[in-house]
Write an enzyme that holds these catalytic residues in place. Sequence first.
Site, PDB file in Angstrom:
ATOM      1  N   ASN A  11      -2.150  -1.200  -5.907  1.00 55.29           N
ATOM      2  CA  ASN A  11      -2.687  -0.149  -5.046  1.00 55.29           C
ATOM      3  C   ASN A  11      -3.045   1.042  -5.937  1.00 55.29           C
ATOM      4  O   ASN A  11      -2.156   1.800  -6.343  1.00 55.29           O
ATOM      5  CB  ASN A  11      -1.622   0.246  -4.010  1.00 55.29           C
ATOM      6  CG  ASN A  11      -2.160   1.227  -2.994  1.00 55.29           C
ATOM      7  OD1 ASN A  11      -3.233   1.007  -2.438  1.00 55.29           O
ATOM      8  ND2 ASN A  11      -1.437   2.307  -2.765  1.00 55.29           N
ATOM      9  N   GLY A  47       0.168   3.909   6.034  1.00 53.39           N
ATOM     10  CA  GLY A  47      -0.101   3.917   4.597  1.00 53.39           C
ATOM     11  C   GLY A  47      -1.386   4.629   4.239  1.00 53.39           C
ATOM     12  O   GLY A  47      -1.855   4.555   3.109  1.00 53.39           O
ATOM     13  N   VAL A 100       0.855  -1.190   0.000  1.00 46.89           N
ATOM     14  CA  VAL A 100       0.000   0.000   0.000  1.00 46.89           C
ATOM     15  C   VAL A 100       0.888   1.235   0.000  1.00 46.89           C
ATOM     16  O   VAL A 100       2.110   1.124   0.086  1.00 46.89           O
ATOM     17  CB  VAL A 100      -0.923   0.011   1.242  1.00 46.89           C
ATOM     18  CG1 VAL A 100      -1.912  -1.139   1.189  1.00 46.89           C
ATOM     19  CG2 VAL A 100      -0.119  -0.037   2.535  1.00 46.89           C
ATOM     20  N   CYS A 101       0.260   2.416  -0.067  1.00 47.85           N
ATOM     21  CA  CYS A 101       1.017   3.669  -0.015  1.00 47.85           C
ATOM     22  C   CYS A 101       1.827   3.719   1.279  1.00 47.85           C
ATOM     23  O   CYS A 101       1.341   3.258   2.299  1.00 47.85           O
ATOM     24  CB  CYS A 101       0.081   4.868  -0.037  1.00 47.85           C
ATOM     25  SG  CYS A 101      -0.764   5.097  -1.594  1.00 47.85           S
ATOM     26  N   PRO A 102       2.977   4.272   1.296  1.00 47.18           N
ATOM     27  CA  PRO A 102       3.662   4.929   0.181  1.00 47.18           C
ATOM     28  C   PRO A 102       4.667   4.011  -0.512  1.00 47.18           C
ATOM     29  O   PRO A 102       5.445   4.467  -1.345  1.00 47.18           O
ATOM     30  CB  PRO A 102       4.419   6.052   0.897  1.00 47.18           C
ATOM     31  CG  PRO A 102       4.816   5.435   2.211  1.00 47.18           C
ATOM     32  CD  PRO A 102       3.709   4.481   2.573  1.00 47.18           C
TER      33      PRO A 102
END
Lengths: 81, 475
Positions: free
Chosen positions: A46, B122, A19-21
Amino acid sequence: MKFEKREDVVYVLDVKGYVCPHPQIYTKKALSKVSSGDVIEVIFDNPSSGESIATMCDNTGDEIVNKQQEGGLFVWDIEKA
Amino acid sequence: MEQDLRKKRMWAYGIVGFFALISISTYSFNEYYIYLSVYLWFGFLYGMCLQYGRFCFSSAFRDLFAVGVPRMAVGIMIATVLFALVSAFVTATGLSTFHAAPTSVHAVIAGLIFGIGMVFAGGCASGSLYKTGEGNGVALMVILSISVTQALFADVAGWTNKLVPASWHESALAKGLPETINAGDGWVDQYLAGYVWDQPVMTFASTLGMSNESVSGAFVGNLLLGVIIPAALLLVVVYIGWSRTGFLRKRKKQQGSTGFRDELAGYWTMILASKRTAIAGLLLGIFCGLQMLVTQGLRVKFGVKNAGTLLERMGFDYGISVNGTVFDPGYWYVTTQEAQWVGWVFNKLGADNMDNIYFGFVNGIPNPAINPADWMSLALIGGAAVMALLHNEFKFKKPTLELATWAIIGGALMGIGSRLGLGCNVGAFFVRVSQGDTSGWLFGLGMIAGAYIGVKFFNWWTERRMAKEFQACEL
């Protein structure tokens, strides 16, 4: 995360499941290491990372030469400027 | 492929049908349920907007520092300005449901902890909700971590009492709260009643001697001075720091030289750079303002000030606070309802958690099935799922051990930051800034600093993880 050389100037960065980042940071780091004209195939799932990677490439001049999407999986080929 | 898409579309229609069924059946049972349905449908719309625009506050600050991408920071500023514009109308008509929060350095510290947490996790509190709607298991773990941490933190006592300054303890006791609320026991209770409540409550309008409800206060004090000018200045900083060089380089290539006109064009291009984010920001801003208007309209219609009264009229008296209230902001909010459902579970398991200020005095812990704000969060996940399914972006993702660890740590930090700041990226930043509340910008400053620290850490972490791979590729 997997990063490997597929051919002479083609690399694969697999960040599926991240997932981010993570996907965008890994992509940035990978692009900073390869040479101009090299292509990195980035595999991620993602969706929001895609927006960030696209804008990042637009800013740096790196070109997304191919985009594929299937069932939430994205495969983008990015050529370093 | 075609069959898979059709299946996803059917699921999307099924989710919409499910929510419609809830609204219609509960309304036919008792008209007061429309109050909860308003939360539900606005939550659904927020979810659709967030997924469509990939709208994540964490991304706004993190992507600036991590990969130099300003699109989300711009989108959030657009949403904030538009929400502020709609809110100014709502406030000037006297129908606002908003109450400003105390302003002091606590908001900066809370934002800092929250900011580090959202980078680790996240996603921010609202981003994790919409990502859960995309089938993201990591985001679901973040929500669980935020929820559990808040419920535990709000009720923490024992040895933490020793960390409370004597002045906080004395001030908390002096508030004379009802006997059932033990304000002298528990770190958060004494922090709230002994410190936070003693801080000044300010809006930009009130500091200039204007009333929030007056036209000048709402539009000049809170909207123009409190939101539009600071947001425009912040965007100038973002333009100079992260967008200007790239834009002017392209312009120079095209026309040889650049001037002030090109600077203005660059600023405007940055604002319009991501249509999806800008559109989502625009719609979010409008919906947030409308929710306030509709909720306040229903309060007037039913003659209540809080949903707790409606729940009691419907025969639900379990989990209502000593003041007869439940958490009922009347606008977009994320974290308190997450703490409430876990607080409700803990209470059912035997925990005595209604003697603290957070649950027992203010928000209550009603059954999640009839908690208005929980309806909003669940529908937000549903709205995001519908959008993701319709765009073929829905995918179940199991968390790996590495990501699960970050999710739990990040979620816990966000949970603590939320309780210290009396809200998350939505409640403590987005909503407060939009209403001209000075504490909103302080929380935002802390959040930006926290995001910077989080990114610094992740840069080190990814560098370490990639070192071997680069070596194997002789890079």
